[in-house]
Design a protein around this motif. Sequence first.
Motif, mmCIF file in Angstrom:
data_model
loop_
_atom_site.group_PDB
_atom_site.id
_atom_site.type_symbol
_atom_site.label_atom_id
_atom_site.label_comp_id
_atom_site.label_asym_id
_atom_site.label_seq_id
_atom_site.Cartn_x
_atom_site.Cartn_y
_atom_site.Cartn_z
ATOM 1 N N UNK B 160 0.871 -1.169 0.052
ATOM 2 C CA UNK B 160 0.013 0.082 0.131
ATOM 3 C C UNK B 160 1.076 1.379 0.049
ATOM 4 N N UNK B 161 0.340 2.309 -0.525
ATOM 5 C CA UNK B 161 1.010 3.392 -0.666
ATOM 6 C C UNK B 161 0.147 4.678 0.057
ATOM 7 N N UNK B 162 0.858 5.761 0.570
ATOM 8 C CA UNK B 162 0.147 6.772 0.914
ATOM 9 C C UNK B 162 0.651 8.089 0.439
ATOM 10 N N UNK B 163 -0.129 8.827 -0.121
ATOM 11 C CA UNK B 163 0.149 10.331 -0.605
ATOM 12 C C UNK B 163 0.079 11.158 0.409
ATOM 13 N N UNK B 164 1.225 11.721 0.785
ATOM 14 C CA UNK B 164 1.589 12.697 1.845
ATOM 15 C C UNK B 164 2.034 14.061 1.101
ATOM 16 N N UNK B 165 1.437 15.204 1.842
ATOM 17 C CA UNK B 165 1.895 16.432 1.363
ATOM 18 C C UNK B 165 3.407 16.587 2.143
ATOM 19 N N UNK B 166 4.003 17.392 1.377
ATOM 20 C CA UNK B 166 5.524 17.890 1.757
ATOM 21 C C UNK B 166 5.482 18.468 2.896
ATOM 22 N N UNK B 167 5.979 18.080 4.092
ATOM 23 C CA UNK B 167 6.089 18.710 5.513
ATOM 24 C C UNK B 167 7.585 18.668 5.843
ATOM 25 N N UNK B 168 8.310 18.531 4.811
ATOM 26 C CA UNK B 168 9.946 18.153 4.984
ATOM 27 C C UNK B 168 10.694 19.423 4.604
ATOM 28 N N UNK B 261 4.837 30.157 20.530
ATOM 29 C CA UNK B 261 4.680 28.641 20.664
ATOM 30 C C UNK B 261 4.242 28.118 19.423
ATOM 31 N N UNK B 262 4.962 27.290 18.655
ATOM 32 C CA UNK B 262 4.449 26.903 17.531
ATOM 33 C C UNK B 262 3.231 25.992 17.790
ATOM 34 N N UNK B 263 2.121 25.856 16.826
ATOM 35 C CA UNK B 263 1.088 25.310 17.003
ATOM 36 C C UNK B 263 1.347 23.751 16.844
ATOM 37 N N UNK B 264 0.416 22.951 17.518
ATOM 38 C CA UNK B 264 0.753 21.682 17.439
ATOM 39 C C UNK B 264 0.568 20.896 15.967
ATOM 40 N N UNK B 265 -0.404 21.602 15.056
ATOM 41 C CA UNK B 265 -0.369 21.104 13.921
ATOM 42 C C UNK B 265 0.746 21.196 13.042
ATOM 43 N N UNK B 266 1.580 22.409 13.420
ATOM 44 C CA UNK B 266 2.760 22.847 12.619
ATOM 45 C C UNK B 266 4.072 22.299 13.193
ATOM 46 N N UNK B 267 3.952 21.496 14.271
ATOM 47 C CA UNK B 267 5.298 21.051 15.100
ATOM 48 C C UNK B 267 5.675 19.909 14.219
ATOM 49 N N UNK B 268 5.035 18.973 13.585
ATOM 50 C CA UNK B 268 5.708 18.080 12.733
ATOM 51 C C UNK B 268 6.714 18.515 11.529
ATOM 52 N N UNK B 269 6.166 19.595 10.907
ATOM 53 C CA UNK B 269 6.807 20.243 9.866
ATOM 54 C C UNK B 269 7.991 21.268 10.482
ATOM 55 N N UNK B 270 7.978 21.719 11.714
ATOM 56 C CA UNK B 270 9.063 22.138 12.256
ATOM 57 C C UNK B 270 10.063 21.038 12.563
ATOM 58 N N UNK B 271 9.744 19.850 13.190
ATOM 59 C CA UNK B 271 10.649 18.932 13.465
ATOM 60 C C UNK B 271 11.379 18.475 12.142
ATOM 61 N N UNK B 272 10.623 18.471 11.212
ATOM 62 C CA UNK B 272 10.995 17.787 9.840
ATOM 63 C C UNK B 272 11.828 18.858 8.977
ATOM 64 N N UNK B 273 11.946 19.982 9.442
ATOM 65 C CA UNK B 273 12.876 20.846 8.676
ATOM 66 C C UNK B 273 14.281 20.410 8.587
ATOM 67 N N UNK B 274 14.752 20.108 7.479
ATOM 68 C CA UNK B 274 16.139 19.454 7.422
ATOM 69 C C UNK B 274 17.320 20.406 7.661
ATOM 70 N N UNK B 275 18.434 19.890 7.872
ATOM 71 C CA UNK B 275 19.514 20.945 7.684
ATOM 72 C C UNK B 275 19.528 22.008 6.595
ATOM 73 N N UNK B 276 19.589 23.275 6.952
ATOM 74 C CA UNK B 276 19.543 24.313 5.802
ATOM 75 C C UNK B 276 18.300 24.520 5.264
ATOM 76 N N UNK B 277 17.169 23.856 5.760
ATOM 77 C CA UNK B 277 15.843 24.374 5.446
ATOM 78 C C UNK B 277 15.548 25.679 5.610
ATOM 79 N N UNK B 278 14.768 26.604 5.105
ATOM 80 C CA UNK B 278 14.365 27.946 5.467
ATOM 81 C C UNK B 278 13.026 27.928 6.001
ATOM 82 N N UNK B 279 12.804 28.739 7.083
ATOM 83 C CA UNK B 279 11.670 28.706 8.010
ATOM 84 C C UNK B 279 11.209 30.213 8.182
ATOM 85 N N UNK B 280 9.951 30.408 8.251
ATOM 86 C CA UNK B 280 9.556 31.775 8.691
ATOM 87 C C UNK B 280 8.307 31.479 9.774
#
Lengths: 248, 335
Positions: B160-168, B261-280
């Motif tokens: 099985x495969x799961x389509x996921x939005x880019x949170x990385x 405080x980062x809202x819980x819904x955006x915390x996974x994307x925060x944790x998954x920002x890889x080295x060098x990722x840009x964040x605002x």
Amino acid sequence: MAMGGGYPAIRTLGLGGLLVSFADRLSEPANRAALAFRAAVERETWPGVEETSTSLASVFLRFDPLSVAPADLRARLAALLERQDWYGAALPANRRRWRIPTVYGTDLAPQLEEAAAAAGMSVADAVAELSQATVRVLTIGFAPGQPYLGELPPAWDIPRQVALTRRVPEGALVVAIRQFVLFSAATPTGWRHIGQTAFRAFRPESEEPFPLRPGDELVFPAVSREAFEAIRAADASGDGGAVVEAIG
Amino acid sequence: MRELIVSRAGPAVTVQDTGRPGMLMQGLSRGGAADPVALAEGAALLGQAGDLAALEMAGFGGAFAVTEPARFALTGAPMRADIDGKAIAWSASHLIVPGQVLTVGGAERGAYGYLHLGGGIATEPVLGSRAAHLVAGIGAPVQAGARLPLGPDPRTEAGLILDVEDRFSGGMIRIVHSAQTALFAPEERERFEATEFTRDDRANRMGVRLTMAGAGFAADRQLSILSEVIVPGDIQVTGDGTPFVLLPECQTTGGYPRLGTVIPADLPAMAQAGPGARLRFRFVGFDEALEAERRHRMMLRDLPRRPRPAIRDPREIPDLLSYRLIDGMISAHDT
């Protein structure tokens, strides 16, 4: 019931948190208020509240913001605050006094001289004062089982350092703002490392993983490096040579 | 005994589940998977409970084998993965049999990849959870040579495969006011929102350091404020003005002021920002944050219904004739 200066105050902390603060600086009454008020909130068992905890002078409630409206919870807290004079509450029952052997300075605790200078006294006077002070567990926090201890004499109202020390070991005794912290795990910190103990404040493998409780008293008598190494080599319990007695 | 054999492991591979909620009073933060959405996606792909333990792989995976046939799923930060040299899909479930080697390489984007096994990893719980909490001294990184017990797996479906939005890849992160936001002057908060940050290399499960052009951020009474409870997502500003976003393995209290405080819904994307990722970062009101939380939980609830059969290239199916092409996972439409 008010203590003035806008306290007690209820503020949000993130989306699912409320913080009830009893003061903006540490004091004995504010610490007692936090411990007693948290116990009262626990007794209320309000729906939607998932967890409560205290820090030095505040109580934190973690709740599910989709199952209880933050405004409702805030109103309940305000009503509970009015119920009694929390600042005059008694300390928790079943307290104990721990005497934990400590090496001051040496390469084991390299910031003793720096901290003594910040407190405006000689190293010898600093050791004399710190090793005789009786401090109380004000709260457990930062790391598992880890006590914040106070208050130290006024000279020890020294700020945290600007940069973080990359790593201090488990059992480290550090100082700032008239408090000690006894580290329960190796960690980076902004506090100055002035003493080293062999006491383990978190023992995940043990029947009692968290030996210290808010209200317990601690003293850190000075021992030589040699005596400390002997204690550390012989200790299997995690007590690090500590002597403990009940104080009611 | 069903076991996962770890023959090679990256430097920060740990067993994680949903952590240990409820121990703040003892100074123990919840911990658990840095990306709880990835944990839920793995459970959805394998059709099993969301609290089973998986392997979290920070930046780099390893090489794995099994003692008995096992289903597994790969989620979170996309990493190169193959079985015996043949590439396999990410955000998907697969089968592995004894003798095969699953190799998981470096993250292509993001920070944390996950390897989930049918039945979950069944190591001994400590204080109610299997999650390693390295800061607290619970558990340790998984090393080469480890053999991890697996729980019983009553199910058989895979592929099985799961389509996921880019949170990385970083991006815009929503934050709410916190107890100490008011210690930062309005101009400092505006400057924070106007600044583009880079996720520093100094990041772990405790928190992520942010770097930026320009001066650090200053609060009133920066070095002498009272230690106060910390929640994951808090943006803590140290004495030199550097912001750190705190993650699940953070300390439970701290004395550095927190800007928001980062809202819980955006915390996974925060944790998954890889080295060098840009964040605002953007402040949102509580109503908007609650609406985001509602949508986030709906998304999580809907996950178990979303995995779909993988589309396979018939040239890569060695025994095509043995597949039933009318029904089941491979349909005429798919192929």
